[in-house]
Design an enzyme around this catalytic site. Structure first.
Site: not given
Ligand code: ASP
Length: 338
Positions: A12, A55, A88-89
């Site tokens: 993100t 991710s 973050t995922d």
């Molecule tokens: N929500 C996720 C992020 O913070 C999407 C990911 O993991 O790429 O990046």
């Protein structure tokens, strides 16, 4: 002057909306650094893109590739620390993989964002600035791999994404944060007691997570074994319970050299062999290993890494050592360390 290398992988923090209005990782790491304006803080920054992806798309091979790049950067003795920007995922998995194999005293700090780069309120610039400050700070030596997010610094082990949208996306139910980071200034509160790092693996074997829920039978456990799983993590209920079908399945796996680790779907608390009749006491009796305070996602990473670098007789010891998580309070040695 401290030198920090920032490795970009996407997420993100690097995402903008595509024409369909869907967030897609697209910015390279130099664009992220432009948004932070770190040039003035007396830290030399070098940056490199490893990947530009969400991710949620990463494979274990990608994650190993990211850690390999981190280790390559640390071959340069002039580098003070490394920052990895990441979605973050699955940050908790890649950061933990890094921590398991991190044998250098210099810090590796993961960070990301909950709000995309295209938004004026994005938390990415703040998180990135804080992560760089931590990576440049001498006091971060021997912390292993950490996650800097929303003003808090967490050890990778037992840290997990706790909220899908809130800015305080991460927590650590085992140790709490190691410190706070406020406008790029680190206040260190604790240090992790790190187990012996594992050798770096060439590749990671397949390890699957199988969920336990009311009415679950061993169909998915058997399917995982059939698909070639070399190890199984049970996402058990409560304190680490399953049912008699899973106990039979676990016994069979273990007899066939496929270790079984028991983690829980509950957010907080330990695994205990308390219940019979298909509960955790029965799983322990057939040789399943407790994941302690690691949640299923990180228990999977630990088991895969252990399988990759150790002999079958060493697996239980590695799981035991790496699930015993402790921190000690930070005590400054002198004024400049406060
Ligand atoms: N929500 C996720 C992020 O913070 C999407 C990911 O993991 O790429 O990046």
């Amino acid at each position: 002057m401290s030198k920090v290398v920032v490795l970009g992988t996407g997420g993100t923090i690097a995402s903008r909306n595509n024409p369909a209005g869907h967030a897609v990782a697209s910015d390279d790491v130099s664009a992220l650094l432009d948004s932070v304006g770190v040039a003035a803080c007396g830290i030399e920054i070098e940056s490199r893109d490893i990947l530009t992806t969400g991710s949620y798309l990463l494979t274990p091979a990608d994650q190993l590739g990211i850690v390999r790049e981190v280790l390559a950067v640390l071959c340069d003795p002039a580098v003070s620390g490394v920052v990895v920007t990441h979605g973050t995922d699955t940050m908790e998995e890649t950061a933990y993989l890094s921590d398991l194999h991190h044998a250098d005293s210099r810090p590796v700090v993961f960070t990301g964002a909950q709000i995309t780069a295209g938004e004026p309120t994005s938390d990415g610039p703040r998180n990135l600035r804080d992560a760089i400050a931590v990576a440049a700070d001498r006091r971060s030596h021997d912390l292993g791999t950490t996650i800097a997010f929303d003003g808090l610094l967490f050890p990778a082990a037992a840290t997990r994404k706790r909220h899908t949208t809130a800015l305080d996306a991460f927590d650590n139910g085992a140790t709490g944060p190691l410190g706070r980071v406020d406008t790029g200034v680190l206040t260190l509160l604790a240090r992790p007691v790190r187990p012996q790092p594992l050798p770096f693996p060439k590749e990671l074997p397949r390890v699957d997570i199988v969920a336990v829920y009311p009415g679950a039978d061993r169909t998915l456990l058997d399917a995982a074994v059939h698909a070639g799983s070399r190890g199984i993590v049970l996402e058990a209920t409560g304190i680490g319970n399953a049912n008699l079908a899973f106990v039979d399945g676990a016994r069979e796996c273990i007899t066939n050299g496929i270790p079984v680790v028991v983690a829980t779907r509950v957010a907080g608390g330990d695994i205990m062999p308390r219940y019979g009749n298909g509960g955790g006491a029965d799983l322990a009796e057939v040789g399943a290993l407790p994941a302690g305070l690691l949640r299923p996602a990180q228990a999977r990473v630990l088991l895969a890494s252990a399988l990759a670098v150790a002999s079958p007789s060493e697996i239980a010891g590695i799981v035991r050592t790496h699930t015993h998580l402790t921190v000690v309070p930070y005590t400054p040695v002198n004024q400049t360390d406060t």
